[in-house]
Structures are given as C-alpha cells and as structure tokens.
Motif scaffolding. Structure first.
Motif, PDB file in Angstrom:
ATOM      1  N   ASP B  44       0.835  -1.214   0.000  1.00 44.19           N
ATOM      2  CA  ASP B  44       0.000   0.000   0.000  1.00 44.19           C
ATOM      3  C   ASP B  44       0.867   1.261   0.000  1.00 44.19           C
ATOM      4  OD1 ASP B  44      -2.228  -1.560   0.128  1.00 44.19           O
ATOM      5  OD2 ASP B  44      -2.327  -1.533   2.316  1.00 44.19           O
ATOM      6  N   PHE B  45       0.399   2.282  -0.656  1.00 40.83           N
ATOM      7  CA  PHE B  45       1.044   3.616  -0.654  1.00 40.83           C
ATOM      8  C   PHE B  45       2.513   3.565  -1.073  1.00 40.83           C
ATOM      9  CE2 PHE B  45      -2.043   3.926   3.035  1.00 40.83           C
ATOM     10  CZ  PHE B  45      -3.025   4.550   2.308  1.00 40.83           C
ATOM     11  N   ARG B  49       5.479   6.382  -0.321  1.00 36.70           N
ATOM     12  CA  ARG B  49       6.700   6.018   0.426  1.00 36.70           C
ATOM     13  C   ARG B  49       7.944   6.321  -0.407  1.00 36.70           C
ATOM     14  NH1 ARG B  49       4.468   1.004   1.867  1.00 36.70           N
ATOM     15  NH2 ARG B  49       5.782   0.045   0.286  1.00 36.70           N
ATOM     16  N   ILE B  85       9.884   7.810  10.113  1.00 36.08           N
ATOM     17  CA  ILE B  85       8.409   7.835  10.062  1.00 36.08           C
ATOM     18  C   ILE B  85       7.907   6.668   9.208  1.00 36.08           C
ATOM     19  CG2 ILE B  85       6.397   9.115   9.208  1.00 36.08           C
ATOM     20  CD1 ILE B  85       7.837  11.706  10.025  1.00 36.08           C
ATOM     21  N   ILE B  86       8.452   6.515   7.993  1.00 31.96           N
ATOM     22  CA  ILE B  86       7.909   5.436   7.134  1.00 31.96           C
ATOM     23  C   ILE B  86       8.358   4.057   7.614  1.00 31.96           C
ATOM     24  CG2 ILE B  86       7.241   6.595   4.999  1.00 31.96           C
ATOM     25  CD1 ILE B  86       9.959   6.175   3.885  1.00 31.96           C
ATOM     26  N   ILE B  89       6.334   3.174  10.798  1.00 25.48           N
ATOM     27  CA  ILE B  89       4.949   2.766  10.509  1.00 25.48           C
ATOM     28  C   ILE B  89       4.927   1.315   9.996  1.00 25.48           C
ATOM     29  CG2 ILE B  89       2.991   3.176   8.925  1.00 25.48           C
ATOM     30  CD1 ILE B  89       3.124   5.129  11.308  1.00 25.48           C
ATOM     31  N   GLU B  90       5.935   0.967   9.154  1.00 26.48           N
ATOM     32  CA  GLU B  90       6.015  -0.413   8.647  1.00 26.48           C
ATOM     33  C   GLU B  90       6.177  -1.402   9.801  1.00 26.48           C
ATOM     34  OE1 GLU B  90       5.185   0.394   5.053  1.00 26.48           O
ATOM     35  OE2 GLU B  90       6.025  -1.622   5.290  1.00 26.48           O
ATOM     36  N   LEU B  92       5.423  -0.896  12.982  1.00 29.45           N
ATOM     37  CA  LEU B  92       4.193  -0.907  13.794  1.00 29.45           C
ATOM     38  C   LEU B  92       3.138  -1.812  13.160  1.00 29.45           C
ATOM     39  CD1 LEU B  92       2.605   0.484  16.217  1.00 29.45           C
ATOM     40  CD2 LEU B  92       1.690   2.000  14.473  1.00 29.45           C
ATOM     41  N   SER B  93       2.967  -1.679  11.828  1.00 32.52           N
ATOM     42  CA  SER B  93       1.979  -2.527  11.132  1.00 32.52           C
ATOM     43  C   SER B  93       2.339  -3.997  11.278  1.00 32.52           C
ATOM     44  CB  SER B  93       1.933  -2.195   9.640  1.00 32.52           C
ATOM     45  OG  SER B  93       1.530  -0.903   9.459  1.00 32.52           O
ATOM     46  N   LEU B  96       1.578  -5.140  14.906  1.00 29.89           N
ATOM     47  CA  LEU B  96       0.141  -5.263  15.182  1.00 29.89           C
ATOM     48  C   LEU B  96      -0.474  -6.432  14.408  1.00 29.89           C
ATOM     49  CD1 LEU B  96      -0.976  -1.503  15.287  1.00 29.89           C
ATOM     50  CD2 LEU B  96      -0.482  -3.016  17.182  1.00 29.89           C
ATOM     51  N   VAL B  99       0.164  -9.872  15.999  1.00 30.37           N
ATOM     52  CA  VAL B  99      -0.487 -10.195  17.283  1.00 30.37           C
ATOM     53  C   VAL B  99      -1.830 -10.875  17.065  1.00 30.37           C
ATOM     54  CG1 VAL B  99      -1.472  -9.198  19.388  1.00 30.37           C
ATOM     55  CG2 VAL B  99       0.702  -8.351  18.509  1.00 30.37           C
ATOM     56  N   THR B 100      -2.660 -10.316  16.181  1.00 35.13           N
ATOM     57  CA  THR B 100      -4.027 -10.830  16.050  1.00 35.13           C
ATOM     58  C   THR B 100      -4.054 -12.173  15.314  1.00 35.13           C
ATOM     59  OG1 THR B 100      -4.238  -9.438  14.104  1.00 35.13           O
ATOM     60  CG2 THR B 100      -5.236  -8.637  16.127  1.00 35.13           C
ATOM     61  N   TRP B 106      -8.193 -15.255  18.888  1.00 31.78           N
ATOM     62  CA  TRP B 106      -7.941 -13.840  19.206  1.00 31.78           C
ATOM     63  C   TRP B 106      -6.466 -13.496  18.996  1.00 31.78           C
ATOM     64  CZ3 TRP B 106     -11.969 -10.761  19.920  1.00 31.78           C
ATOM     65  CH2 TRP B 106     -13.186 -11.323  20.339  1.00 31.78           C
ATOM     66  N   ILE B 107      -5.589 -14.394  19.470  1.00 29.60           N
ATOM     67  CA  ILE B 107      -4.146 -14.121  19.425  1.00 29.60           C
ATOM     68  C   ILE B 107      -3.475 -15.183  18.551  1.00 29.60           C
ATOM     69  CG2 ILE B 107      -2.047 -13.886  20.846  1.00 29.60           C
ATOM     70  CD1 ILE B 107      -3.994 -11.773  21.657  1.00 29.60           C
TER      71      ILE B 107
END
Lengths: 409, 146
Positions: B44-45, B49, B85-86, B89-90, B92-93, B96, B99-100, B106-107
């Motif tokens: 994406d994006f 980037r 920043i970029i 964010i990568e 962090l994504s 996250l 985890v799910t 759930w995990i």
C-alpha cells in the motif's frame, strides 16, 4: 499614575534591564530543524512524511482493533447472543433494536444494539482514538503552526490564510470543533467560507475511518475529488462573496517534545467527548432509519428522488436511506452504503455525495450557532443552503459525467 | 567524528534512500511487487513512500554540500526522521498484524507470530538502523562540541 514621557521611558528602561537578557543566539540542531520545517524546499517533503505517518498510524492502529478484535467480538459473540436472547422476535421493536434476525454480521443487521454499537464502538472509536492521538502529538510538538506557514500561499489563492489549516485539520477529526474554530479567522467572509467548505468537503474522522476500513481501494480517489472541490468552490466563493481577506503575521513556536501527561489528558478529554456527544447520535440514527423504513418513508423518498439519483448522479435509489442516516452520522451512512449492490464508481460517487450533500446535524447546529457571529443566522443559513444545493448538484453531477466519459459507470 | 566520515556516511545513506525511493515509485506506478532476498518493493502507498525516500535521499545530498556544520547535521537529522516515520509505521503494522489471530482465534500462535518477522522488508525498514546510527553519531558529536 501620571508620568511624563521622560519618566515613562526611564520606567521602561528599568523594566527592560530587570527582565531582558542580552546575548548572542546560538544555533542548535533543534533550532535549525525548526527553521527547516517551515522552508518550502525542506518543509514540504517533511510534511509529506508526516502525513504518511499520520495515515499509516491511523490505518495500522484502527485496523488492529477493528479487524483484529471488534469484528470477531461483535460478529461471533455479541450478534448471535443478542439475536437469540432478545425477546419479541418479529416485532417492530426487535427490528429497530436488533435488526435482521438472519444477519450473520453486525454491519448488515442494522439494529441499534447490533450495527449501532458495532459502528460506534468497533469501527469509529479506534479511528477516533488514533486520529486524536496523532493530532495531539502534532499540536504539542509545535508542528501545527509550521504546517500553517507551509500552506499559507496555497490558501491565499482562495482568500484564506495559513491558520485556516487548523479548522481544516480539526474537521478531519470532527466538523463540530472545526466549525467552532473558524471564529479565529479574521473576517466574516473568511468565517462563512470556511464553515461552508469544511462542512461540505472535509470528511470527519469517523467518516474517514469507515472509508478506510470499508473501501480503502477508493479512498485516494474520493479524497482527491473532495480536495479539488474544496479549492474550486473556495476560489469561486472568494470571488462571489463580498468582504476582505487580510494578511496576518504569526508567531511560530519552537519545536518541543510532547509530554505523556499532556497528550494523555487531551486525548482523554477528546475521547470522552466522543462517548457523550457522538455515540447517542449513532444509535439514534440507526433507530430513526429503521423507523422510517418501517413507516415506508424511505421507499417513498427513494421513489420520488429516483430520477435525480439514477439520472443525474448515476447511483442506485437505495442510497437514499444512507443519505438520511448521514444527516445524523455520516460514518454510519458510509457504512450502510457498503451493503448496497453497486459498481465501484457508483460507490465512489455515493460516498462523495454523502460527504457533500449536507453536514451532519451536529455540524449544522454549530453552523447556526456560529452564524450569529458571522453575519446573522438567516444570512448564514440561507447562504449555506444555497451553496450546499449548488455544490451537491454540480459536483455530484460532474463526477457522474467523468464516469461516463471514462466508461466506468 | 570528522567531517569526511560524516560526509561518507551521508553519501552512503543518501544513495541508498534515493535509489530505493526511485524503485518504490517505479514499482508503485506499474502496480508490481518485486522481492529480492529480504528486500521488497510494493504494497500500500508505495508511490507515497517512494517519494518520501527520494526526498530524504536528496536532503542527505544537500547536507553533504552544506558548509555550516549545524545546518549539515540538522538536514541529516530531518532526512533520517523522514526514514523513521515510514520505517516506523512499517514496523508498527508488522507488530500489530503479528499479534491478532486468524479465524476463530484472538491471538496468533507463536510460530505464526514469528513468521511475520522473517521478512522481506521494505527499504525504509532496512535503512532505519543505519539512520539511527547516523543520528546517534551526530548527536554525540554535537554534545562533544558543547
């Protein structure tokens, strides 16, 4: 105390001696960074990165909570439980509160306690928290005024100045504080223009969150069309509305590291406001639309407006129901659109129309409130309605025309 | 750290950012995803980037030509923060998403969780450690100079 000019100057000198420190200013990396973020050559690429970070964080954070936890929670646990546990199955009360008893996900159930709760808590809340967190950090770091300086030249083209970026960014969270913050603009003309442009062309955080969750593939096109509309109609309004657009001189604060306590406190106040102001509207919106469905009002309006919707805008008549819901909450309206069978381009057009056709009831109330200080309620209200009708007719119809020319309708 | 070492570092990271950014823009425009070893271009994006990386690369080049040492360091820090920043964010994504769990969970399981971290990674993630080292060096140099 009466002082002659000489005594007055002596007093000024005394105060200055005791309060002002003289010395040479030493450049540091932080002070040079502060300068670089306002210079177009370095500031614009950095702003591009900041905006990427904004949307990237928003997407990751809201997606994590919505798709990872709230979708399974509502679809696999809450929905089946309430469909079974709620009495009076088949009654109008069941239909309003729980919605479709056969629905397998919370979006399609369309009940106050199913879709209403899911949209408010599962979709909008994570988006709102992510949005306000980033905005608070940008405000507290001193970056917001820098962004204002960077966009000053562009906004001058439509009769506004750089600080108009503040209501614009606030409106990306919620149009209500955005409209309220227009009172910081200099003239009645600027305030009126900004109120109209915000309420029509700037989608709120909740709406953006729903758009990003449901139709991420069309998000860029929709935003591009709305931003273009903002500048086109801004330019037109600047030409048509009489009044002044004066220059301003502003102070840009130094860059600072935001503190956790301040960010946490501001975030809490904003999220609390969402719980008390927005969630009741979402639930009421779902309930009202269900009532209108039951009373046959939606089908009557849909049939009456069918020529306009299918002929002029090129969208299905079923979009009338989300449009009515949009008066209460636009995010809910966008969510409802995703359940209607239509082409990709029709979906883009529908979302654009939802955004521009009318502000939500909370924003509309705020326009009336602020209108008293910007030329009188009647003047602002009639001006707003006339502008809104023109914008939705022209901009919505133009999008349909673009679709026809591209052969994608 | 002397001027020459700093300029060499800036040139290395500048060339890396600029070329990686250009490739991201290119792959983003044609809508292709290309993976080589642990490096990937796409997702994406990608164009957005890529443009940021090209800008960061250009800023590093500006910094090399800057005579004023404070200006030079500040431009380098600004370019590094764009990569952070970029890249951030990568990461962090990825965290996250790891985890799910999938359907009915759930995990994630430990193996599924770890599989997210094997790569491939976008250029900004690979440039991130180098840019962190660069900023640490710049800051320590600034502190030593008083």
């Amino acid at each position: 105390m009466n002082l002659d000019p000489e005594e007055r100057w002596r007093l000024i000198d005394k105060v200055a001696r005791e309060t002002v420190e003289y010395g040479t200013e030493r450049s540091t990396i932080r002070s040079v960074l502060a300068e670089l973020t306002v210079k177009p050559l370095t500031g614009i690429p950095f702003a591009l990165a900041v905006l990427y970070g904004f949307w990237g964080f928003f997407d990751a954070f809201a997606g994590f909570f919505t798709d990872g936890f709230f979708v399974p929670l509502f679809d696999d646990h809450w929905l089946p439980w309430i469909q079974e546990a709620f009495p009076l199955k088949g009654s109008w009360l069941y239909y309003i509160l729980v919605g479709d008893p056969e629905a397998i996900n919370s979006f399609e159930a369309l009940g106050m306690l199913t879709s209403g709760f899911f949209v408010a808590i599962g979709v909008v809340l994570p988006a709102i928290v992510a949005f306000y967190l980033v905005i608070t950090i940008l405000e507290d770091s001193g970056y917001m005024p820098r962004l204002a300086v960077l966009v000053d030249t562009v906004l001058h083209k439509i009769g506004l100045h750089g600080f108009a970026i503040v209501p614009m960014i606030l409106s990306l969270g919620c149009n209500v504080p955005g409209v309220a913050s227009t009172r910081t603009l200099e003239t009645k003309k600027q305030r009126f223009m900004m109120m109209i442009l915000l309420s029509v062309f700037i989608p709120c955080g909740a709406q953006l969150g729903v758009m990003l969750s449901l139709i991420p593939e069309y998000f860029g096109y929709i935003m591009l069309y709305l931003v273009t509309g903002f500048f086109v109609f801004g330019w037109l309004l600047n030409k048509l509305i009489p009044g002044r657009s004066p220059e301003i001189i502003t102070d840009v604060p130094p860059l600072r590291t935001p503190t956790l306590t301040n960010v946490g406190r501001k975030l809490w106040v904003k999220v609390k406001g969402f719980f008390t102001n927005a969630i009741p509207f979402v639930l009421l919106g779902v309930g009202l639309v269900n009532l209108l469905y039951l009373g046959g009002v939606i089908s009557w309006i849909a049939n009456s407006l069918e020529p306009l919707f299918t002929g002029w805008f090129g969208i299905p008549k079923e979009t009338v129901a989300p449009l009515i819901a949009g008066f209460l909450r636009k995010d809910l309206a966008v969510a409802q659109l995703s359940a209607i069978d239509m082409s990709g381009f029709q979906l883009i057009t529908s979302v654009v129309i939802i955004s521009i056709y009318f502000p939500c009831i909370a924003t509309f109330s705020m326009i009336i409130k602020e209108g008293r200080k910007s030329g009188g309620v009647i003047k602002v209200l009639s001006g707003s309605l006339l502008t809104l009708a023109t914008v939705v007719f022209l901009w919505g119809g133009l999008l349909h025309l673009i679709g026809i020319l591209l052969g994608v309708t | 750290m002397n001027q020459k070492t700093l300029d060499t570092l800036l040139a290395l990271i500048g060339v890396g950012s600029f070329i990686a950014g250009l490739l991201e823009v290119l792959f983003g425009l044609v809508g292709e995803t290309y993976t080589w070893q642990i490096l990937t271009f796409g997702g994406d994006f990608t164009v957005w980037r890529g443009l940021i990386l090209v800008s960061a690369g250009t800023l590093f080049f500006f910094a090399i030509n800057q005579a004023n040492p404070i200006q030079k360091k500040a431009q380098a820090v600004l370019a590094c923060s764009m990569i952070w920043i970029i890249g951030g964010i990568e990461i962090l994504s990825t965290v996250l998403n790891s985890v799910t769990g999938g359907e009915g969970a759930w995990i994630n399981t430990v193996s599924e969780f770890l599989s997210h971290y094997y790569g491939p990674f976008t250029p900004s993630v690979l440039l991130l450690p180098i840019s962190i080292v660069l900023v640490i060096l710049v800051r320590s140099n600034e502190a030593n100079n008083g």
